[in-house]
Design an enzyme around this catalytic site. Structure first.
Site, PDB file in Angstrom:
ATOM      1  CG  ASN A  17      82.711  12.871  24.126  1.00 33.16           C
ATOM      2  OD1 ASN A  17      82.008  13.104  25.097  1.00 33.16           O
ATOM      3  ND2 ASN A  17      82.291  12.198  23.070  1.00 33.16           N
ATOM      4  CG  ASP A  19      87.793  11.984  20.931  1.00 36.85           C
ATOM      5  OD1 ASP A  19      86.764  11.916  21.632  1.00 36.85           O
ATOM      6  OD2 ASP A  19      87.779  12.345  19.736  1.00 36.85           O
ATOM      7  CD  GLU A 145      78.738  11.722  20.542  1.00 34.12           C
ATOM      8  OE1 GLU A 145      79.335  10.707  20.162  1.00 34.12           O
ATOM      9  OE2 GLU A 145      79.326  12.800  20.780  1.00 34.12           O
ATOM     10  NE  ARG A 234      80.532   4.245  -1.997  1.00 36.93           N
ATOM     11  CZ  ARG A 234      79.204   4.293  -1.891  1.00 36.93           C
ATOM     12  NH1 ARG A 234      78.460   4.598  -2.933  1.00 36.93           N
ATOM     13  NH2 ARG A 234      78.620   4.026  -0.743  1.00 36.93           N
ATOM     14  N   GLY A 263      83.225  12.994   9.657  1.00 35.70           N
ATOM     15  CA  GLY A 263      81.811  13.350   9.479  1.00 35.70           C
ATOM     16  C   GLY A 263      81.497  14.678  10.170  1.00 35.70           C
ATOM     17  CG  ASP A 264      81.845  14.935  14.265  1.00 38.54           C
ATOM     18  OD1 ASP A 264      80.651  14.632  14.032  1.00 38.54           O
ATOM     19  OD2 ASP A 264      82.545  14.340  15.103  1.00 38.54           O
ATOM     20  N   GLY A 299      93.475  11.974  14.549  1.00 41.54           N
ATOM     21  CA  GLY A 299      92.600  12.610  15.530  1.00 41.54           C
ATOM     22  C   GLY A 299      91.397  13.280  14.897  1.00 41.54           C
TER      23      GLY A 299
HETATM   24  O1  RIB Z   1      82.480  11.698  15.509  1.00 41.70           O
HETATM   25  C1  RIB Z   1      83.682  11.481  16.197  1.00 41.70           C
HETATM   26  C2  RIB Z   1      83.487  11.720  17.641  1.00 41.70           C
HETATM   27  O2  RIB Z   1      82.595  10.747  18.145  1.00 41.70           O
HETATM   28  C3  RIB Z   1      84.738  11.565  18.490  1.00 41.70           C
HETATM   29  O3  RIB Z   1      85.453  12.772  18.620  1.00 41.70           O
HETATM   30  C4  RIB Z   1      84.205  11.019  19.805  1.00 41.70           C
HETATM   31  O4  RIB Z   1      84.319  11.897  20.868  1.00 41.70           O
HETATM   32  C5  RIB Z   1      82.751  10.650  19.532  1.00 41.70           C
HETATM   33  O5  RIB Z   1      81.896  11.556  20.069  1.00 41.70           O
END
Ligand code: RIB
Length: 311
Positions: A17, A19, A145, A234, A263-264, A299
């Site tokens: 994506n 962002d 996604e 946590r 999380g990514d 970001g």
């Molecule tokens: O997990 C964060 C991501 O979720 C962002 O970078 C956005 O593009 C969405 O896919």
């Protein structure tokens, strides 16, 4: 962070994506307009973020996905290119690049709307074109996604370790979650995954699974190979399979400015460490450090550490 020496091929199958991230002092209510503080356009997408986090923590990474033929495509892949990620399986389609419209509040928390664009073309056929790449990977990483049948095909083709990030929550073949080693989820996704495994639908009434540890246990009892539940400030907890203990992974106390993509960062760093032979517990410890580093910077991809960074 250590520069890994061993070849550790991680293949991420997922979204790319652009962002569009607006910082706001306060989110607008229904029918309301507020004046924002800043707007940035930067590379994102859960698949691309996870691929970059794996590459930046030393893994040899390939991404399977798609961008459009618009002005966002090149920027969306720019940091992955700089990190030497193999992008030969990223298609260029005659449509728009995926876009995420993100608002980040003063607490660093975000809310996100994703318009899939080219990510919507990464279905079964598109993924099957890269069967050899996926089957040859030590670790395959998927999130939600891209179309459901693309995720299911990637899981079917994987012969190495399959890391499944059940985000966002969508209907999916429960066998994908059962094959996950680990299934990486936050608290809400963990409850939805437990519902999916129990009833076949993530929208079914949430199961009464009690604490996060109970939820991890319920997922393992439902057949998931291993589980990592991320708990934000946590820390996390993991369970490395049936009969194994639920192990808390301590949090690293930091001041969060933007949690987008944290999380990514966790998933990508975890995949890199697993590909390098670390145990799930040790890999989750490293991944927690990488996520903690990322939330202190704005970001998604731009906030990830590089191989040279000392965490
Ligand atoms: O997990 C964060 C991501 O979720 C962002 O970078 C956005 O593009 C969405 O896919």
């Amino acid at each position: 962070m250590k520069n890994r020496t061993a070849e550790c091929r991680v293949v991420v199958v997922g979204s790319v994506n652009a962002d569009l991230l607006a910082r706001v002092a306060r989110r607008p209510g229904l029918g309301e307009t507020v004046i924002g503080q800043s707007l940035t356009v930067s590379p994102g997408g859960k698949g691309a973020n996870q691929a970059l986090a794996a590459a930046r923590t030393g893994a040899d990474v390939a991404l399977v996905g798609a961008v459009g033929d618009d002005e966002y495509a090149a920027g969306a892949l720019s940091l992955l290119r700089d990190s030497d990620t193999d992008l030969s399986a990223v298609a260029s389609e005659s449509t728009s690049t995926g876009v995420a419209v993100i608002t980040v509040g003063p607490d660093g928390d975000n809310s996100i709307i994703v318009i899939p664009g080219a990510n919507g073309t990464v279905g079964r056929e598109a993924v099957a074109r890269h069967a050899g790449l996926i089957a040859g990977a030590a670790v395959v990483v998927v999130q939600m996604e891209i179309p459901r049948d693309g995720v299911e095909e990637a899981a079917r083709l994987a012969t190495g370790r399959l890391v499944v990030n059940y985000a966002p929550v969508v209907p999916i073949d429960p066998d994908v979650l059962r094959r996950a080693d680990p299934l990486v989820v936050n608290e809400h996704e963990a409850a939805a995954a437990a519902s999916l495994l129990a009833s076949g639908s993530p929208d079914a009434a949430p199961l009464a699974v009690g604490t996060e540890a109970d939820c991890a246990q319920a997922l393992i009892e439902a057949g998931v190979r291993s589980v990592a539940i991320t708990l934000g400030e946590r820390g996390a907890l993991i369970c490395d399979g049936p009969g194994r203990p639920i192990v808390p992974i301590p949090a690293i106390p930091v001041q969060a400015v933007d949690t987008t993509g944290a999380g990514d960062a966790f998933v990508g760093a975890l995949a890199a460490a697993l590909a390098d032979g670390f145990t799930l517990e040790d890999a989750a410890g490293m991944a927690t450090s990488v996520a903690a580093y990322s939330v202190q910077r704005p970001g998604a991809q731009a906030s990830y550490p590089s191989v040279e960074t000392t965490l």
